[in-house]
Design a protein around this motif. Structure first.
Motif, short mmCIF file in Angstrom:
data_model
loop_
_atom_site.label_atom_id
_atom_site.label_comp_id
_atom_site.label_asym_id
_atom_site.label_seq_id
_atom_site.Cartn_x
_atom_site.Cartn_y
_atom_site.Cartn_z
N ALA A 55 46.59 41.97 47.21
CA ALA A 55 45.56 41.01 47.62
C ALA A 55 44.43 41.72 48.34
CB ALA A 55 46.17 39.94 48.52
N LYS A 56 44.78 42.67 49.17
CA LYS A 56 43.76 43.44 49.89
C LYS A 56 42.87 44.19 48.89
CE LYS A 56 43.39 46.92 53.52
NZ LYS A 56 44.12 47.82 54.42
N ALA A 57 43.52 44.77 47.88
CA ALA A 57 42.76 45.50 46.85
C ALA A 57 41.84 44.55 46.08
CB ALA A 57 43.72 46.21 45.89
N VAL A 58 42.34 43.34 45.78
CA VAL A 58 41.53 42.35 45.05
C VAL A 58 40.31 41.94 45.89
CG1 VAL A 58 41.49 39.95 44.20
CG2 VAL A 58 43.42 41.44 43.64
N GLN A 64 33.07 44.51 46.77
CA GLN A 64 32.22 45.57 46.21
C GLN A 64 31.45 45.08 45.00
OE1 GLN A 64 35.19 48.56 45.56
NE2 GLN A 64 35.05 49.38 47.64
N ALA A 65 32.04 44.13 44.28
CA ALA A 65 31.41 43.64 43.04
C ALA A 65 30.31 42.63 43.29
CB ALA A 65 32.46 43.03 42.13
N LYS A 66 30.19 42.13 44.53
CA LYS A 66 29.15 41.14 44.83
C LYS A 66 27.79 41.77 44.63
CE LYS A 66 31.11 37.79 47.99
NZ LYS A 66 31.21 37.35 49.37
N PRO A 67 26.90 41.15 43.82
CA PRO A 67 25.58 41.73 43.59
C PRO A 67 24.75 41.73 44.86
CG PRO A 67 25.70 39.54 42.66
CD PRO A 67 27.07 39.90 43.13
N LYS A 68 23.91 42.75 44.98
CA LYS A 68 23.03 42.83 46.14
C LYS A 68 21.97 41.74 46.03
CE LYS A 68 23.65 47.76 46.68
NZ LYS A 68 23.07 49.06 46.49
#
Lengths: 234, 216
Positions: A55-58, A64-68
Motif C-alpha cells: 500500500a505504501k508503494a502504491v 509521483q504520477a500526479k501531473p504537475k
C-alpha cells in the motif's frame, strides 16, 4: 517479560497495529513473545506487513504520477483550443485595461478650454482641434411655455433622478450618427449648458442636440467643426 | 514450503537437535520469517537482518546440538525470540560508537533503506491498488496518511473525525480483502509465497550451520 495471549492479540488487532508500528514497546515485545510460538498470528502479521508495504508503494507511485500544475494547465489548453483562445484574449483585454486604460483615466489632466457654441445662426462654425478633448458650452434657454411655475421642464419626468432635473444630449456627426449621447444635469436658470464629451473626434462637422428627454422635443442645437489644424481663435 | 499451523513440542526440538531435514527446513523458514518481521518493525537494515538471523540460528542450533537444550520445548519460539533479542542488542552495541543505551530507548530508524523491497511486487501492488480503489475516499485517505505520510495516528483520527478502533478495523478489512483477492488468484495466502526466498535462504543457512556444527 509479559506474553500477550492469543485472545488479546485477536481482540486488540495486534497484527495490524504491529505492522503499522502502532504498539508501544512493551506491547510490541509481549506480542512478539506470543507470535514467535503462534503460527496463526505470525501469518497475520506477515499478511498485514505485506499489505502495508505494498500500500505504501502504491501511494508513493500515485503521488509521483500526479501531473504537475503547469502540465495540467497546458493539457487543458490543448484539449480545448477555442475556450482556451477566448480565455487568453479575455486575459489580454483585462490586462490591457488594468495596465493602460484605467491608469490613464486616473492620471491628472490639464483643464480643457471650452468652446462656446451659440446656435446655428453663425455662418462660420466654431472650430476644435482633432486631438483636443471636447468641452463645449452652449446657451440653454428654456422654451417659452415649457417651464411650469417651479421652473421645471415639461416632458422630462423620466429623466428626473434623485430630484435632479436632467436633459438628454446627443453628439452626432455629419451623417447623423450618434457619437456620444446620454443624460446630463440641466443647468440652472440663466446658466449655459457645460458639456464634456470623453471622445476623440475625427475632422468633420458635428452637431450637439439637447432634448428634454430621449424622445422629447428639441431644446437646443449647435454645430461645430473639428479640424486637423490648430483651432482658430473665435 | 508452507508454514501452516505448527506446534512446537519436545518432539520438534528433538528432531531439530538430531538434524532432521524437514524440521531443519521448517526451522529455517519459520524463524527466518519471524526475525524479518521483528526487525522490520524496528526498521533495521536488510544486511543487519540477515546477520542477526544467521547468528540467532547458529546460537539456537548450538544450544540444541552441543549445549544443554531447552527446558520448555513447548515455548521454543519464545526461546528463539530471546536469543534474537540478545543478538540484536549485541549488534547494536557493537555497531554503535556511543555508550550503550537503556533498553527502553527506541531504536534509531534508518529511512534510507527500502526494507520492504523483498515483499513488494508488481502483482501485489495491483491487488492492493484494487482493494484501495474499492474503499471510500475518506477511508483511502486514512490509509494514505497511515502508510505513505506516516502521520501520527491521533492526528489522523482528529483530522478525519474517526477513532483509533475505526482505523484498526479499516486496516483489518482492507488486509482481509487483499488476502481474499490473493487466494482467489493463487490458491494460497501471500505470506506463504512471501517468504519463498527467505525460506530458501533460511534452509541454506540451517544446512550450512548444521555442517559447521558437525565439522566442529
Amino acid at each position: 517479560m509479559e506474553v500477550m495471549d492469543h485472545e488479546t492479540a485477536i481482540q486488540t488487532k495486534a497484527s495490524e497495529r504491529y505492522a503499522i508500528g502502532d504498539l508501544s514497546s512493551i506491547e510490541r515485545e509481549a506480542f512478539e513473545e506470543h507470535f514467535s510460538d503462534c503460527t496463526q498470528c505470525m501469518d497475520d502479521v506477515s499478511l498485514a506487513s505485506t499489505f502495508a508495504a505494498n500500500a505504501k508503494a502504491v501511494f508513493r507511485e500515485r503521488a509521483q504520477a500526479k501531473p504537475k500544475p503547469s502540465g495540467a494547465f497546458l493539457n487543458w489548453l490543448f484539449a480545448r483550443p477555442i475556450p482556451a483562445f477566448a480565455a487568453i484574449v479575455l486575459a489580454a483585454v483585462i490586462g490591457y485595461q488594468n495596465m493602460v486604460v484605467i491608469p490613464e483615466t486616473k492620471a491628472p489632466r490639464s483643464v480643457v478650454a471650452s468652446v462656446t457654441l451659440d446656435g446655428e445662426t453663425r455662418a462660420a462654425l466654431p472650430q476644435v482641434k482633432a486631438a483636443d478633448a471636447l468641452r463645449v458650452q452652449m446657451p440653454f434657454d428654456r422654451p417659452a411655455g415649457s417651464a411650469n411655475g417651479s421652473g421645471e421642464l415639461k416632458g422630462s419626468e423620466e429623466l428626473r433622478f434623485s430630484g435632479e432635473l436632467k436633459v438628454y444630449v446627443e453628439l452626432t456627426d455629419t451623417l447623423g450618427n450618434a457619437v456620444s449621447k446620454g443624460a446630463v444635469a440641466a443647468p440652472g436658470p440663466n446658466q449655459p449648458l457645460d458639456l464634456y464629451f470623453p471622445v476623440r473626434l475625427n475632422p468633420g462637422r458635428y452637431t450637439v442636440v439637447v432634448r428634454a428627454d430621449k424622445a422629447g422635443p428639441e431644446i437646443a442645437r449647435s454645430a461645430f467643426e473639428v479640424t486637423s489644424q490648430p483651432a482658430k481663435t473665435q | 514450503m508452507s508454514v501452516e499451523f505448527y506446534l512446537f513440542d519436545a518432539d520438534y526440538v528433538r528432531r531439530l537437535a538430531e538434524g532432521d531435514p524437514a524440521t531443519d527446513a521448517h526451522f529455517g523458514t519459520y524463524f527466518g520469517k519471524f526475525i524479518f518481521l521483528k526487525l522490520r518493525s524496528r526498521r533495521v537494515t536488510p544486511e543487519m537482518i540477515e546477520d542477526v538471523r544467521q547468528e540467532t540460528m547458529l546460537r539456537v542450533l548450538k544450544v540444541l546440538r552441543q549445549g544443554a537444550g531447552v527446558t520448555h520445548p513447548e515455548r521454543f519460539g519464545s526461546f528463539v525470540n530471546s536469543v534474537s533479542n540478545n543478538v540484536l542488542l549485541e549488534f547494536n552495541h557493537k555497531n554503535s560508537k556511543h555508550p550503550p543505551m537503556d533498553d527502553d530507548t527506541p531504536e534509531p530508524f534508518d529511512n534510507r533503506v527500502d526494507l520492504d523491497a523483498s515483499i513488494v511486487t508488481e502483482e501485489r501492488k495491483r491487488m492492493v491498488a484494487a482493494v484501495l480503489d474499492e474503499l471510500s475516499a475518506k477511508d483511502r485517505e486514512i490509509l494514505r496518511l497511515v502508510f505513505f505520510e506516516d502521520s501520527d495516528r491521533s492526528v489522523i483520527c482528529k483530522r478525519l473525525k474517526v477513532d483509533l478502533d475505526y482505523l484498526r478495523v479499516l486496516l483489518h478489512r482492507a488486509k482481509a480483502k487483499f488476502q481474499t483477492a490473493y487466494v482467489k488468484k493463487h490458491g494460497t495466502s501471500p505470506y506463504a509465497a512471501n517468504f519463498f526466498l527467505m525460506s530458501i535462504l533460511g534452509n541454506a543457512c540451517v544446512l550450512g550451520l548444521t555442517i559447521l556444527l558437525r565439522w566442529k
